[in-house]
Design a protein around this motif. Structure first.
Motif, PDB file in Angstrom:
ATOM      1  N   GLY A   1      53.386 100.928  56.444  1.00  0.00           N
ATOM      2  CA  GLY A   1      52.860 101.762  55.365  1.00  0.00           C
ATOM      3  C   GLY A   1      51.650 102.562  55.854  1.00  0.00           C
ATOM      4  O   GLY A   1      50.996 102.196  56.836  1.00  0.00           O
ATOM      5  N   GLY A   2      51.353 103.645  55.121  1.00  0.00           N
ATOM      6  CA  GLY A   2      50.281 104.540  55.545  1.00  0.00           C
ATOM      7  C   GLY A   2      48.926 103.856  55.683  1.00  0.00           C
ATOM      8  O   GLY A   2      48.134 104.191  56.565  1.00  0.00           O
ATOM      9  N   LEU A   3      48.671 102.864  54.831  1.00  0.00           N
ATOM     10  CA  LEU A   3      47.370 102.199  54.874  1.00  0.00           C
ATOM     11  C   LEU A   3      47.197 101.413  56.179  1.00  0.00           C
ATOM     12  O   LEU A   3      46.093 101.347  56.737  1.00  0.00           O
ATOM     13  CB  LEU A   3      47.265 101.276  53.647  1.00  0.00           C
ATOM     14  N   ASP A   4      48.290 100.857  56.673  1.00  0.00           N
ATOM     15  CA  ASP A   4      48.219 100.158  57.961  1.00  0.00           C
ATOM     16  C   ASP A   4      47.984 101.147  59.104  1.00  0.00           C
ATOM     17  O   ASP A   4      47.299 100.839  60.084  1.00  0.00           O
ATOM     18  CB  ASP A   4      49.502  99.349  58.203  1.00  0.00           C
ATOM     19  N   ILE A   5      48.559 102.332  58.962  1.00  0.00           N
ATOM     20  CA  ILE A   5      48.344 103.350  60.006  1.00  0.00           C
ATOM     21  C   ILE A   5      46.879 103.807  59.942  1.00  0.00           C
ATOM     22  O   ILE A   5      46.228 103.983  60.974  1.00  0.00           O
ATOM     23  CB  ILE A   5      49.260 104.598  59.790  1.00  0.00           C
ATOM     24  N   ALA A   6      46.374 103.995  58.713  1.00  0.00           N
ATOM     25  CA  ALA A   6      44.981 104.423  58.564  1.00  0.00           C
ATOM     26  C   ALA A   6      44.055 103.400  59.227  1.00  0.00           C
ATOM     27  O   ALA A   6      43.121 103.759  59.961  1.00  0.00           O
ATOM     28  CB  ALA A   6      44.647 104.583  57.084  1.00  0.00           C
ATOM     29  N   ALA A   7      44.321 102.113  58.992  1.00  0.00           N
ATOM     30  CA  ALA A   7      43.479 101.065  59.586  1.00  0.00           C
ATOM     31  C   ALA A   7      43.580 101.104  61.118  1.00  0.00           C
ATOM     32  O   ALA A   7      42.577 100.939  61.819  1.00  0.00           O
ATOM     33  CB  ALA A   7      43.886  99.693  59.046  1.00  0.00           C
ATOM     34  N   ALA A   8      44.789 101.350  61.633  1.00  0.00           N
ATOM     35  CA  ALA A   8      44.948 101.428  63.098  1.00  0.00           C
ATOM     36  C   ALA A   8      44.177 102.626  63.642  1.00  0.00           C
ATOM     37  O   ALA A   8      43.556 102.545  64.712  1.00  0.00           O
ATOM     38  CB  ALA A   8      46.431 101.517  63.464  1.00  0.00           C
TER      39      ALA A   8
ATOM     40  N   LEU B   1      51.457 107.576  64.549  1.00  0.00           N
ATOM     41  CA  LEU B   1      52.023 108.830  64.056  1.00  0.00           C
ATOM     42  C   LEU B   1      52.165 108.772  62.547  1.00  0.00           C
ATOM     43  O   LEU B   1      52.369 107.697  61.968  1.00  0.00           O
ATOM     44  CB  LEU B   1      53.349 109.175  64.749  1.00  0.00           C
ATOM     45  N   THR B   2      52.017 109.933  61.935  1.00  0.00           N
ATOM     46  CA  THR B   2      52.303 110.053  60.508  1.00  0.00           C
ATOM     47  C   THR B   2      53.210 111.259  60.347  1.00  0.00           C
ATOM     48  O   THR B   2      53.263 112.126  61.224  1.00  0.00           O
ATOM     49  CB  THR B   2      51.024 110.326  59.689  1.00  0.00           C
ATOM     50  N   GLN B   3      53.933 111.295  59.250  1.00  0.00           N
ATOM     51  CA  GLN B   3      54.634 112.530  58.889  1.00  0.00           C
ATOM     52  C   GLN B   3      54.105 112.952  57.518  1.00  0.00           C
ATOM     53  O   GLN B   3      53.438 112.160  56.842  1.00  0.00           O
ATOM     54  CB  GLN B   3      56.157 112.339  58.969  1.00  0.00           C
ATOM     55  N   ASP B   4      54.410 114.185  57.124  1.00  0.00           N
ATOM     56  CA  ASP B   4      53.729 114.739  55.943  1.00  0.00           C
ATOM     57  C   ASP B   4      53.953 113.958  54.652  1.00  0.00           C
ATOM     58  O   ASP B   4      53.026 113.808  53.848  1.00  0.00           O
ATOM     59  CB  ASP B   4      54.127 116.204  55.728  1.00  0.00           C
ATOM     60  N   SER B   5      55.176 113.426  54.433  1.00  0.00           N
ATOM     61  CA  SER B   5      55.420 112.853  53.112  1.00  0.00           C
ATOM     62  C   SER B   5      54.781 111.471  52.947  1.00  0.00           C
ATOM     63  O   SER B   5      54.591 111.003  51.829  1.00  0.00           O
ATOM     64  CB  SER B   5      56.915 112.816  52.780  1.00  0.00           C
ATOM     65  N   THR B   6      54.438 110.827  54.047  1.00  0.00           N
ATOM     66  CA  THR B   6      53.624 109.613  53.937  1.00  0.00           C
ATOM     67  C   THR B   6      52.191 109.896  54.393  1.00  0.00           C
ATOM     68  O   THR B   6      51.276 109.126  54.124  1.00  0.00           O
ATOM     69  CB  THR B   6      54.173 108.475  54.823  1.00  0.00           C
ATOM     70  N   GLY B   7      52.019 111.016  55.094  1.00  0.00           N
ATOM     71  CA  GLY B   7      50.742 111.308  55.751  1.00  0.00           C
ATOM     72  C   GLY B   7      49.606 111.638  54.799  1.00  0.00           C
ATOM     73  O   GLY B   7      48.473 111.230  55.030  1.00  0.00           O
ATOM     74  N   THR B   8      49.921 112.367  53.714  1.00  0.00           N
ATOM     75  CA  THR B   8      48.799 112.760  52.850  1.00  0.00           C
ATOM     76  C   THR B   8      48.082 111.522  52.314  1.00  0.00           C
ATOM     77  O   THR B   8      46.864 111.435  52.363  1.00  0.00           O
ATOM     78  CB  THR B   8      49.259 113.684  51.699  1.00  0.00           C
ATOM     79  N   LEU B   9      48.861 110.535  51.850  1.00  0.00           N
ATOM     80  CA  LEU B   9      48.219 109.295  51.357  1.00  0.00           C
ATOM     81  C   LEU B   9      47.484 108.583  52.481  1.00  0.00           C
ATOM     82  O   LEU B   9      46.360 108.108  52.301  1.00  0.00           O
ATOM     83  CB  LEU B   9      49.266 108.323  50.805  1.00  0.00           C
ATOM     84  N   ALA B  10      48.156 108.506  53.649  1.00  0.00           N
ATOM     85  CA  ALA B  10      47.539 107.795  54.782  1.00  0.00           C
ATOM     86  C   ALA B  10      46.176 108.401  55.109  1.00  0.00           C
ATOM     87  O   ALA B  10      45.206 107.685  55.381  1.00  0.00           O
ATOM     88  CB  ALA B  10      48.450 107.842  56.000  1.00  0.00           C
ATOM     89  N   TYR B  11      46.078 109.743  55.053  1.00  0.00           N
ATOM     90  CA  TYR B  11      44.795 110.361  55.405  1.00  0.00           C
ATOM     91  C   TYR B  11      43.777 110.264  54.267  1.00  0.00           C
ATOM     92  O   TYR B  11      42.578 110.160  54.529  1.00  0.00           O
ATOM     93  CB  TYR B  11      44.991 111.801  55.892  1.00  0.00           C
ATOM     94  N   LEU B  12      44.253 110.244  53.021  1.00  0.00           N
ATOM     95  CA  LEU B  12      43.295 109.999  51.922  1.00  0.00           C
ATOM     96  C   LEU B  12      42.698 108.606  52.115  1.00  0.00           C
ATOM     97  O   LEU B  12      41.499 108.377  51.923  1.00  0.00           O
ATOM     98  CB  LEU B  12      43.997 110.079  50.565  1.00  0.00           C
ATOM     99  N   GLU B  13      43.554 107.661  52.531  1.00  0.00           N
ATOM    100  CA  GLU B  13      43.082 106.289  52.765  1.00  0.00           C
ATOM    101  C   GLU B  13      42.140 106.238  53.970  1.00  0.00           C
ATOM    102  O   GLU B  13      41.108 105.563  53.947  1.00  0.00           O
ATOM    103  CB  GLU B  13      44.303 105.370  52.962  1.00  0.00           C
ATOM    104  N   PHE B  14      42.518 106.982  55.008  1.00  0.00           N
ATOM    105  CA  PHE B  14      41.670 107.012  56.207  1.00  0.00           C
ATOM    106  C   PHE B  14      40.294 107.597  55.868  1.00  0.00           C
ATOM    107  O   PHE B  14      39.262 107.071  56.290  1.00  0.00           O
ATOM    108  CB  PHE B  14      42.348 107.832  57.308  1.00  0.00           C
ATOM    109  N   GLU B  15      40.291 108.658  55.054  1.00  0.00           N
ATOM    110  CA  GLU B  15      39.010 109.264  54.652  1.00  0.00           C
ATOM    111  C   GLU B  15      38.147 108.227  53.932  1.00  0.00           C
ATOM    112  O   GLU B  15      36.941 108.155  54.122  1.00  0.00           O
ATOM    113  CB  GLU B  15      39.246 110.447  53.719  1.00  0.00           C
ATOM    114  N   ALA B  16      38.817 107.394  53.089  1.00  0.00           N
ATOM    115  CA  ALA B  16      38.070 106.397  52.311  1.00  0.00           C
ATOM    116  C   ALA B  16      37.427 105.351  53.221  1.00  0.00           C
ATOM    117  O   ALA B  16      36.523 104.628  52.812  1.00  0.00           O
ATOM    118  CB  ALA B  16      39.006 105.723  51.308  1.00  0.00           C
ATOM    119  N   MET B  17      37.889 105.251  54.476  1.00  0.00           N
ATOM    120  CA  MET B  17      37.329 104.248  55.387  1.00  0.00           C
ATOM    121  C   MET B  17      36.038 104.729  56.046  1.00  0.00           C
ATOM    122  O   MET B  17      35.336 103.951  56.693  1.00  0.00           O
ATOM    123  CB  MET B  17      38.369 103.881  56.458  1.00  0.00           C
ATOM    124  N   GLY B  18      35.766 106.034  55.945  1.00  0.00           N
ATOM    125  CA  GLY B  18      34.492 106.562  56.431  1.00  0.00           C
ATOM    126  C   GLY B  18      34.298 106.493  57.941  1.00  0.00           C
ATOM    127  O   GLY B  18      33.173 106.333  58.414  1.00  0.00           O
TER     128      GLY B  18
END
Ligand code: MIC
Ligand code: SF4
Length: 652
Positions: A148-155, A45-62
């Motif tokens: 942190g958002g980057l760990d969520i993006a990786a998951a 799960l993400t919420q908006d105030s940490t989510g925008t970064l998490a999804y920018l990071e997720f996008e970077a993972m391709g």
């Protein structure tokens, strides 16, 4: 209350609830306390105030689609739309959810943890969330961890979540709560014993006969605020009470029984008799500064806020409605109520209980985090504000000199009626709540992913800035000590909440201007002017929220390493993710041997467990340790996790 066992680990056959879930999700390492383990993650799960970064990071993972069983994106924090910024972020998050197969919870639906517990939680599953109160899910028998958002993006990209195998503390509950004493009083009394760092690298597992006297939302209150002890997570078994909760949510088929086996032991045992508890209160400015309400009765108050992911369930607000019925709040207090979810609100409407709340004089505000993180309802100058929330760090309400006290909903109502801190037992006639009416369920504000290809363009408002670049670690780190801090510096101290600063969460260059704003208003300018440098911290550096901005923004300002007496778990991981070295004093006395403005230097060519730090001014060396796994060391060498992923140098 405490006993310590010598823990040799449970055998293959007998497992506690934590071990059952961890062993079924273990992809790397062994379930031995202190070892690095990799866990497979079922839900994120993400919420908006940490989510925008998490999804920018997720996008970077391709990665074309999320690889979890379920990923959810909630909007509950930045709900005030003073200008275009938050609204732009909401649009970005919705489009990302649609593109990558993520459930999107629209603004106004409720607080992520409350909604997750009601609609998606699943006994036996793992959940990783970019919010430190993700352990709320432990109330249903899950291993739910904040990161942190980057760990969520990786998951979301299908990677394991790595952590140090925590020790497991057993909390044996006996008896049952007395009238006017509730789940909040349980966790406040535990916080008093454990303090804000007593749970670091531990999982708090509840068991014993007292467990079945607590409903799932009450268990959720306890696991939610277990975060304030620094614990990795907290967990309850999944039993008949859990089954009933799921059935009432129309999800009875998702129940699974999960109990500790007969012959299990725990590394540490805490015994708590619920019948002995009295109403508790956390005094300013730390959640572990706990007293009995009786001892501070009579202090006049200005404001009361009921809500947050700790105390906004239907159970809690029914209690509030029953206690407020046919009563009026004191003329000198403002009472706000923010329901945890639309489901809670709709059920209060359908039973007429919302009318009891309104007629008593409460201001009902939007279903969301709101005042908990200084987004609206900032109290008056020097005000005393009583809140059913989980954190009372200085300034968190949005008013620097306000004093925040944390209480149960019962104590909040009694105090609202009398206009001063009041032991709720004074109200007499303890209401019996009717929790068996038919539950209204409304999933209208969830947008579920479809298989249709995503066609809309992803809109990035002007406040959404690309992520900075991260360079590999140089051979020598040198620079000035930019700041020396006290113990228990929270991520709120590093990067405060409030609607003003929170609306910059997608804009690292702008938000970095606010780093340590209320600790040292010149910090960010000084850091930039000096070309970065070091921070010296006390115990439990970075406690509190999971916001990776508290690592990324200092990184942007040039912070190279933090030398502290100890670190909070999530913040340490965030520092590593963004290439900042978290060094620990081997002798805590050495903290005194460094002053602000000293020049430090450290050779980091080889990242060893024990390293020498030179204080150039004082011409001495200090031994520091780097308690990281080899995987983390490789990441830090590459410049952090994102840099490692981008350069494909190491696995993530
Ligand atoms: C909090 O309660 O401090 C927050 C705001 O929910 C944070 C997340 C954030 O900073 O966005 C948390 O708990 O992780
Ligand atoms: Fe929101 Fe407060 Fe809960 Fe954080 S602690 S998720 S700000 S309600």
């Amino acid at each position: 209350m405490f006993t310590k066992n010598r823990f040799t680990g449970n055998n293959q056959l007998d497992k506690n609830v934590t071990e059952k879930i961890i062993s079924s999700h273990l992809i790397e390492g062994q379930m031995v306390t202190g070892d690095q383990i990799g866990l497979s993650i079922d839900h994120t799960l993400t919420q908006d105030s940490t989510g925008t970064l998490a999804y920018l990071e997720f996008e970077a993972m391709g990665v074309p689609q999320v690889k979890t069983k379920l990923s959810l994106s909630f909007v509950d924090h930045n709900m005030l739309q003073n200008d275009y910024r938050n609204a732009d972020d909401h649009k970005y998050l919705q489009a990302i959810a649609e593109k990558y197969g993520i459930v999107f919870s629209r603004p106004g639906n409720g607080i992520c943890h409350q909604l997750y517990l009601e609609r998606f939680s699943k006994p036996g599953y793992t959940l990783l969330g970019s919010d430190s109160h993700t352990p709320t899910g432990g109330g249903i028998g899950m291993i739910a961890i904040g990161a942190g958002g980057l760990d969520i993006a990786a998951a979301m990209a299908g990677e394991a979540f790595f952590l140090e195998m925590p020790s497991i503390t057993g909390i044996k509950l006996e008896g049952s709560l007395s009238p006017f004493v509730s789940a909040k009083d349980v966790i406040l009394s535990l916080l008093k014993k454990l303090t804000v760092k007593g749970g670091v690298n531990k999982i708090l597992e509840y068991f014993g006969p007292g467990v079945e006297t607590l409903s799932v939302p009450e268990r959720g209150t306890i696991t939610n605020m277990g975060t304030e002890t620094g614990a990795t997570t907290s967990i309850f078994p999944s039993d008949e009470v859990t089954k009933l909760f799921l059935q009432r949510q129309g999800r009875g088929n998702q129940w699974l029984e999960l109990k500790p086996d007969k012959n299990v032991s725990y590394s540490e045992l805490i015994e708590l008799n619920l019948s002995d508890l009295e109403p508790q209160i956390a005094l300013p400015h730390s959640p572990d500064n706990v007293e009995t309400v009786k001892n501070v009765e009579g202090l006049p108050i200005d404001q009361i806020c009921i809500g947050s992911c700790t105390n906004s369930s239907l159970r809690d607000l029914k209690m509030v409605a029953s206690l407020l019925k046919n009563r009026k709040i004191n003329d000198h207090v403002s009472l706000t109520i923010s329901p945890g979810s639309r489901q809670v609100l709709e059920n209060l409407v359908s039973t007429g209980e919302l009318l009891d709340i309104l007629k008593a004089g409460a201001r009902v505000i939007e279903n969301g985090c709101g005042p908990c993180i200084g987004i609206g309802q900032a109290p008056a100058t020097d005000a005393v504000t009583l809140r059913t929330f989980n954190r009372n760090f200085k300034g968190r309400s949005g008013t620097q000199n306000a004093k925040i006290y944390l209480v149960s909903p019962e104590t909040a109502v009694a105090s609202a009626i009398y206009g001063k801190i009041t032991d709720p037992r004074k109200l007499e006639n303890y209401p019996k709540l009717n929790m068996s009416e038919k539950m209204l369920i409304d999933d209208n504000l969830f947008i579920f992913p479809t298989t249709k290809p995503h066609s809309r363009k992803i809109m990035r408002g002007p406040n959404i800035k690309p992520l900075p670049d991260f360079l590999p670690l140089p051979t020598i780190l040198t620079g000035e000590v930019l700041l020396k801090t006290r113990d228990n510096i929270s991520t709120d101290d590093i990067l405060p909440g409030s609607s003003e600063i929170m609306s910059l969460r997608s804009n690292i260059p702008e938000i970095s201007k606010h780093v340590f704003r209320y600790v040292d208003s010149l910090f960010s300018k000084r850091a930039l002017k000096k070309g970065g440098g070091f921070i010296v911290g006390g115990e439990n550096y970075g406690q509190g929220s999971s916001r990776e901005h508290a690592a990324l923004a200092p990184k942007y300002l040039g912070v190279k390493a933090i030398i502290a007496k100890s670190f909070a778990r999530i913040h340490q991981a965030n520092l590593v993710n963004f290439g900042i070295l978290p060094l620990t004093f081997i002798s805590k006395q050495d903290y005194k041997r460094i002053n602000q403005s000293d020049i430090l230097s450290i050779n980091v060519k080889d990242l060893k467990n024990i390293m020498s730090l030179t204080n150039v001014n004082k011409q001495n060396t200090i031994r520091v340790s780097l308690n990281l796994s080899n995987r983390e060391k490789r990441m830090i060498k590459a410049g952090g996790k994102l840099a490692a992923i981008r350069s494909k140098q190491v696995d993530y």
